[in-house]
Design a protein around this motif. Structure first.
Motif, PDB file in Angstrom:
ATOM      1  N   LYS A 213       0.829  -1.204   0.000  1.00 13.37           N
ATOM      2  CA  LYS A 213       0.000   0.000   0.000  1.00 13.37           C
ATOM      3  C   LYS A 213       0.864   1.255   0.000  1.00 13.37           C
ATOM      4  CE  LYS A 213      -4.030   1.974   2.320  1.00 13.37           C
ATOM      5  NZ  LYS A 213      -3.584   3.361   2.262  1.00 13.37           N
ATOM      6  N   ASP A 214       0.442   2.233  -0.779  1.00 13.49           N
ATOM      7  CA  ASP A 214       1.118   3.532  -0.809  1.00 13.49           C
ATOM      8  C   ASP A 214       0.527   4.385   0.315  1.00 13.49           C
ATOM      9  OD1 ASP A 214       2.121   6.062  -1.351  1.00 13.49           O
ATOM     10  OD2 ASP A 214       2.045   5.789  -3.524  1.00 13.49           O
ATOM     11  N   ASN A 215       1.338   4.676   1.326  1.00 14.28           N
ATOM     12  CA  ASN A 215       0.851   5.402   2.506  1.00 14.28           C
ATOM     13  C   ASN A 215       1.157   6.897   2.462  1.00 14.28           C
ATOM     14  OD1 ASN A 215      -0.246   3.114   3.932  1.00 14.28           O
ATOM     15  ND2 ASN A 215       1.861   2.462   4.329  1.00 14.28           N
ATOM     16  N   ARG A 216       1.653   7.395   1.357  1.00 19.03           N
ATOM     17  CA  ARG A 216       1.958   8.823   1.272  1.00 19.03           C
ATOM     18  C   ARG A 216       0.679   9.659   1.327  1.00 19.03           C
ATOM     19  NH1 ARG A 216       5.067   6.468  -2.779  1.00 19.03           N
ATOM     20  NH2 ARG A 216       7.325   6.687  -2.611  1.00 19.03           N
ATOM     21  N   GLU A 217       0.835  10.894   1.769  1.00 16.22           N
ATOM     22  CA  GLU A 217      -0.233  11.884   1.649  1.00 16.22           C
ATOM     23  C   GLU A 217      -0.008  12.658   0.356  1.00 16.22           C
ATOM     24  OE1 GLU A 217      -0.278  14.357   5.086  1.00 16.22           O
ATOM     25  OE2 GLU A 217      -1.267  12.843   6.339  1.00 16.22           O
ATOM     26  N   TYR A 218      -1.019  12.708  -0.500  1.00  9.13           N
ATOM     27  CA  TYR A 218      -0.884  13.327  -1.813  1.00  9.13           C
ATOM     28  C   TYR A 218      -1.749  14.578  -1.943  1.00  9.13           C
ATOM     29  CZ  TYR A 218       1.518   9.269  -3.889  1.00  9.13           C
ATOM     30  OH  TYR A 218       2.425   8.294  -4.199  1.00  9.13           O
ATOM     31  N   ALA A 219      -1.329  15.430  -2.867  1.00 13.09           N
ATOM     32  CA  ALA A 219      -2.182  16.504  -3.378  1.00 13.09           C
ATOM     33  C   ALA A 219      -2.434  16.199  -4.853  1.00 13.09           C
ATOM     34  CB  ALA A 219      -1.514  17.857  -3.218  1.00 13.09           C
ATOM     35  N   LEU A 220      -3.653  16.426  -5.297  1.00  9.51           N
ATOM     36  CA  LEU A 220      -4.075  16.077  -6.657  1.00  9.51           C
ATOM     37  C   LEU A 220      -4.276  17.339  -7.488  1.00  9.51           C
ATOM     38  CD1 LEU A 220      -5.181  14.040  -8.792  1.00  9.51           C
ATOM     39  CD2 LEU A 220      -7.414  14.245  -7.646  1.00  9.51           C
ATOM     40  N   VAL A 221      -3.661  17.378  -8.664  1.00  8.37           N
ATOM     41  CA  VAL A 221      -3.796  18.505  -9.586  1.00  8.37           C
ATOM     42  C   VAL A 221      -4.638  18.070 -10.777  1.00  8.37           C
ATOM     43  CG1 VAL A 221      -2.578  20.185 -11.014  1.00  8.37           C
ATOM     44  CG2 VAL A 221      -1.529  19.363  -8.903  1.00  8.37           C
ATOM     45  N   LEU A 222      -5.662  18.870 -11.093  1.00  9.45           N
ATOM     46  CA  LEU A 222      -6.587  18.538 -12.174  1.00  9.45           C
ATOM     47  C   LEU A 222      -6.462  19.573 -13.291  1.00  9.45           C
ATOM     48  CD1 LEU A 222      -9.668  17.687  -9.934  1.00  9.45           C
ATOM     49  CD2 LEU A 222      -8.068  16.068 -10.968  1.00  9.45           C
ATOM     50  N   GLU A 223      -5.937  19.126 -14.420  1.00  7.96           N
ATOM     51  CA  GLU A 223      -5.761  20.023 -15.565  1.00  7.96           C
ATOM     52  C   GLU A 223      -7.103  20.360 -16.197  1.00  7.96           C
ATOM     53  OE1 GLU A 223      -3.231  20.242 -19.769  1.00  7.96           O
ATOM     54  OE2 GLU A 223      -3.643  18.303 -18.839  1.00  7.96           O
ATOM     55  N   GLY A 224      -7.193  21.542 -16.808  1.00  2.00           N
ATOM     56  CA  GLY A 224      -8.376  21.926 -17.554  1.00  2.00           C
ATOM     57  C   GLY A 224      -8.387  21.306 -18.938  1.00  2.00           C
TER      58      GLY A 224
ATOM     59  N   ILE B 276       2.781  14.904  -5.271  1.00  2.13           N
ATOM     60  CA  ILE B 276       1.778  15.452  -6.190  1.00  2.13           C
ATOM     61  C   ILE B 276       1.367  14.407  -7.232  1.00  2.13           C
ATOM     62  CG2 ILE B 276       1.252  17.288  -7.823  1.00  2.13           C
ATOM     63  CD1 ILE B 276       1.867  18.424  -5.089  1.00  2.13           C
ATOM     64  N   ILE B 277       0.060  14.285  -7.423  1.00  2.28           N
ATOM     65  CA  ILE B 277      -0.494  13.505  -8.532  1.00  2.28           C
ATOM     66  C   ILE B 277      -1.085  14.491  -9.527  1.00  2.28           C
ATOM     67  CG2 ILE B 277      -2.206  11.782  -9.243  1.00  2.28           C
ATOM     68  CD1 ILE B 277      -2.163  10.795  -6.294  1.00  2.28           C
ATOM     69  N   VAL B 278      -0.731  14.346 -10.796  1.00  3.35           N
ATOM     70  CA  VAL B 278      -1.277  15.212 -11.840  1.00  3.35           C
ATOM     71  C   VAL B 278      -2.170  14.382 -12.759  1.00  3.35           C
ATOM     72  CG1 VAL B 278      -0.778  16.724 -13.803  1.00  3.35           C
ATOM     73  CG2 VAL B 278       0.728  16.741 -11.792  1.00  3.35           C
ATOM     74  N   ALA B 279      -3.433  14.774 -12.889  1.00  2.00           N
ATOM     75  CA  ALA B 279      -4.346  14.150 -13.843  1.00  2.00           C
ATOM     76  C   ALA B 279      -4.347  14.997 -15.107  1.00  2.00           C
ATOM     77  CB  ALA B 279      -5.755  14.048 -13.267  1.00  2.00           C
ATOM     78  N   ASN B 280      -3.534  14.558 -16.059  1.00  2.00           N
ATOM     79  CA  ASN B 280      -3.253  15.320 -17.271  1.00  2.00           C
ATOM     80  C   ASN B 280      -4.242  14.929 -18.368  1.00  2.00           C
ATOM     81  OD1 ASN B 280      -2.142  16.287 -19.685  1.00  2.00           O
ATOM     82  ND2 ASN B 280      -0.053  16.038 -18.975  1.00  2.00           N
ATOM     83  N   ILE B 281      -4.937  15.902 -18.956  1.00  2.00           N
ATOM     84  CA  ILE B 281      -5.895  15.592 -20.024  1.00  2.00           C
ATOM     85  C   ILE B 281      -5.581  16.348 -21.318  1.00  2.00           C
ATOM     86  CG2 ILE B 281      -7.765  14.833 -18.537  1.00  2.00           C
ATOM     87  CD1 ILE B 281      -8.972  17.626 -18.683  1.00  2.00           C
TER      88      ILE B 281
ATOM     89  N   ILE C 103      -0.536  11.071 -14.340  1.00  2.00           N
ATOM     90  CA  ILE C 103      -1.463  10.132 -14.970  1.00  2.00           C
ATOM     91  C   ILE C 103      -1.945  10.782 -16.256  1.00  2.00           C
ATOM     92  CG2 ILE C 103      -3.605   8.839 -14.698  1.00  2.00           C
ATOM     93  CD1 ILE C 103      -3.240   9.240 -11.627  1.00  2.00           C
ATOM     94  N   SER C 104      -1.590  10.198 -17.376  1.00  2.00           N
ATOM     95  CA  SER C 104      -1.945  10.807 -18.657  1.00  2.00           C
ATOM     96  C   SER C 104      -2.340   9.734 -19.655  1.00  2.00           C
ATOM     97  CB  SER C 104      -0.787  11.644 -19.212  1.00  2.00           C
ATOM     98  OG  SER C 104       0.373  10.865 -19.338  1.00  2.00           O
ATOM     99  N   PRO C 105      -3.229  10.052 -20.573  1.00  2.00           N
ATOM    100  CA  PRO C 105      -3.748   9.054 -21.518  1.00  2.00           C
ATOM    101  C   PRO C 105      -2.827   8.837 -22.712  1.00  2.00           C
ATOM    102  CG  PRO C 105      -4.825  11.155 -21.880  1.00  2.00           C
ATOM    103  CD  PRO C 105      -3.905  11.355 -20.708  1.00  2.00           C
ATOM    104  N   LYS C 106      -2.782   7.587 -23.175  1.00  2.00           N
ATOM    105  CA  LYS C 106      -2.105   7.282 -24.430  1.00  2.00           C
ATOM    106  C   LYS C 106      -3.083   7.371 -25.598  1.00  2.00           C
ATOM    107  CE  LYS C 106       1.516   4.308 -22.541  1.00  2.00           C
ATOM    108  NZ  LYS C 106       2.135   2.961 -22.570  1.00  2.00           N
ATOM    109  N   GLU C 107      -4.356   7.289 -25.280  1.00  2.00           N
ATOM    110  CA  GLU C 107      -5.400   7.389 -26.299  1.00  2.00           C
ATOM    111  C   GLU C 107      -5.845   8.841 -26.459  1.00  2.00           C
ATOM    112  OE1 GLU C 107      -6.696   4.674 -28.145  1.00  2.00           O
ATOM    113  OE2 GLU C 107      -4.914   3.777 -27.232  1.00  2.00           O
TER     114      GLU C 107
END
Length: 390
Positions: free
Chosen positions: A2-13, A198-203, A222-226
């Motif tokens: 299990k990953d026990n780190r505390e994260y902040a999540l970044v959400l791209e527009g 930091i987690i980045v949800a890249n769109i 985290i970014s899509p290949k599709e």
């Protein structure tokens, strides 16, 4: 482990591509990743507010039912299965924009009021911030919920997501536009708050980005290949697939899914490694891509190889039929059938055919330069056939 780190999540527009972030959040919750803060730009800010409500079904419902009329006021005829900026729509959009001196986003406000519970945002123990931009002052406003009056939260969300075609959003006596005009991936506002993981949800949204102000950061992207489609594309099949893709990509980033092109649980991928090497597995995945197998699912080993083998056997039969037709029909018909070999995913069979008939010919080495992906797939499928014949 299990990953026990505390994260902040970044959400791209990125408009309706934001559906991908719904899948990201679904996976993070399933994996019990400890997200302590969320910051977003544009649609990322709206998604962040929704995430604080802890209701993934509500998020999925919003995206699976969203239509163009739920975002903006438009008078022309638009093809919603195409991106708003597609050539079929751009003329009508330009007319509306000029006649009304900008597009009204009143429907977006109504949508936000329908789906977002302001009390839940403020009651959540997850910190939340957003970014917007003042075109007059040429300055960003990076702000967290502690500094946003409850009664103004909707206006701040509208300001952050005020895409440049919209009329500017007023907060008090000031006007604001989309946060992506300054920083579409607002990592720095979280770093300034002291977050280091930091987690980045890249769109792949349209906007500007800033360099990180600190280097001692643990970063997961985290970014899509599709291709996620257009930023204002309301094709609901695409939207549903993007949710699934965000979920699967997040599993892969956190080592709960494996695969080069397709997705397998780590356990199932290890089963493949017991039989094939990585190069062969890549070739099998590439073959599955050529044969247009469904990429939006988590496969197990047997399911994947059985479906791929069936596709390949059907392709071989179709190829033999086309090959015979090429010898007996007119030149235009021959051209159509040759194109079908490649457009229809039968290039693997063609590569196998010429290799088996002339395995040592110099012509093969020249052809391989042009048909390399088919030859790679051919080698892997031969390995698959040998395995299944044991």
């Amino acid at each position: 482990m299990k990953d026990n780190r505390e994260y902040a999540l970044v959400l791209e527009g990125g408009g309706t591509r934001g559906a991908y972030q719904v899948g990201v959040w679904k996976a993070l919750k399933e994996l019990k990743i400890n997200v302590k803060a969320i910051a977003g730009a544009s649609i990322g800010s709206i998604n962040g507010a929704l995430m604080l409500q802890n209701d993934i079904n509500l998020m999925e419902k919003l995206y699976e039912n969203i239509e163009l009329k739920d975002i903006m006021e438009l008078n022309g005829n638009f093809d919603e299965n195409k991106d708003l900026f597609n050539i079929r729509n751009i003329r009508s959009l330009a007319i509306d924009f000029i006649e009304n001196k900008g597009i009204a986003n009143t429907p977006l406000k109504e949508t936000i009021n329908k789906y977002i519970d302001i009390d839940k945002i403020y009651n959540s123990n997850i910190d939340f911030g957003l970014i917007t931009y003042s075109p007059k002052n040429k300055e960003p406003m990076k702000i967290f919920k502690r500094d946003i009056p409850k009664e103004e939260m909707v206006n701040y969300l509208l300001a952050s997501s005020c895409f440049p075609i919209f009329k500017a959003q007023k907060i008090g006596d000031k006007e604001f536009m989309d946060g992506g005009l300054y920083d579409n991936i607002p990592i720095n506002m979280l770093l300034e708050e002291g977050y280091k993981n930091i987690i980045v949800a890249n769109i792949s949204g349209i906007g500007f980005g800033k360099k990180m102000v600190k280097k001692d950061v643990y970063l997961k992207v985290i970014s899509p290949k599709e291709d996620l489609g257009g930023i204002f594309e309301f094709n609901h099949e695409k939207i549903k697939n993007n949710i699934i893709l965000g979920y699967l990509d997040t599993l892969r980033v956190f080592n709960k899914a494996q695969g080069h092109i397709f997705y397998f649980s780590s356990e199932e991928f290890n089963k493949m490694l017991e039989v094939f090497n990585l190069q062969t597995i890549y070739g099998l995945e590439n073959s599955a891509r050529i044969y247009k197998m469904n990429k939006y699912k988590l496969y197990n080993f047997n399911e994947f190889i059985e479906e791929l083998y069936t596709k390949h056997e059907n392709a071989k039969k179709e190829y033999e039929t086309l090959k015979n037709a090429i010898h007996t029909k007119s030149i235009p018909s021959v051209k159509r059938n040759i194109l079908k070999i490649f457009d229809g995913g039968l290039g693997i069979c063609f590569a196998t055919d010429i290799y088996m008939n002339q395995p040592v010919s110099k012509k093969i080495s020249y052809l391989k330069k042009f048909l390399q992906e088919y030859f790679d797939s051919m080698d892997s499928l031969l390995e698959l056939e040998n395995y299944l014949l044991k």
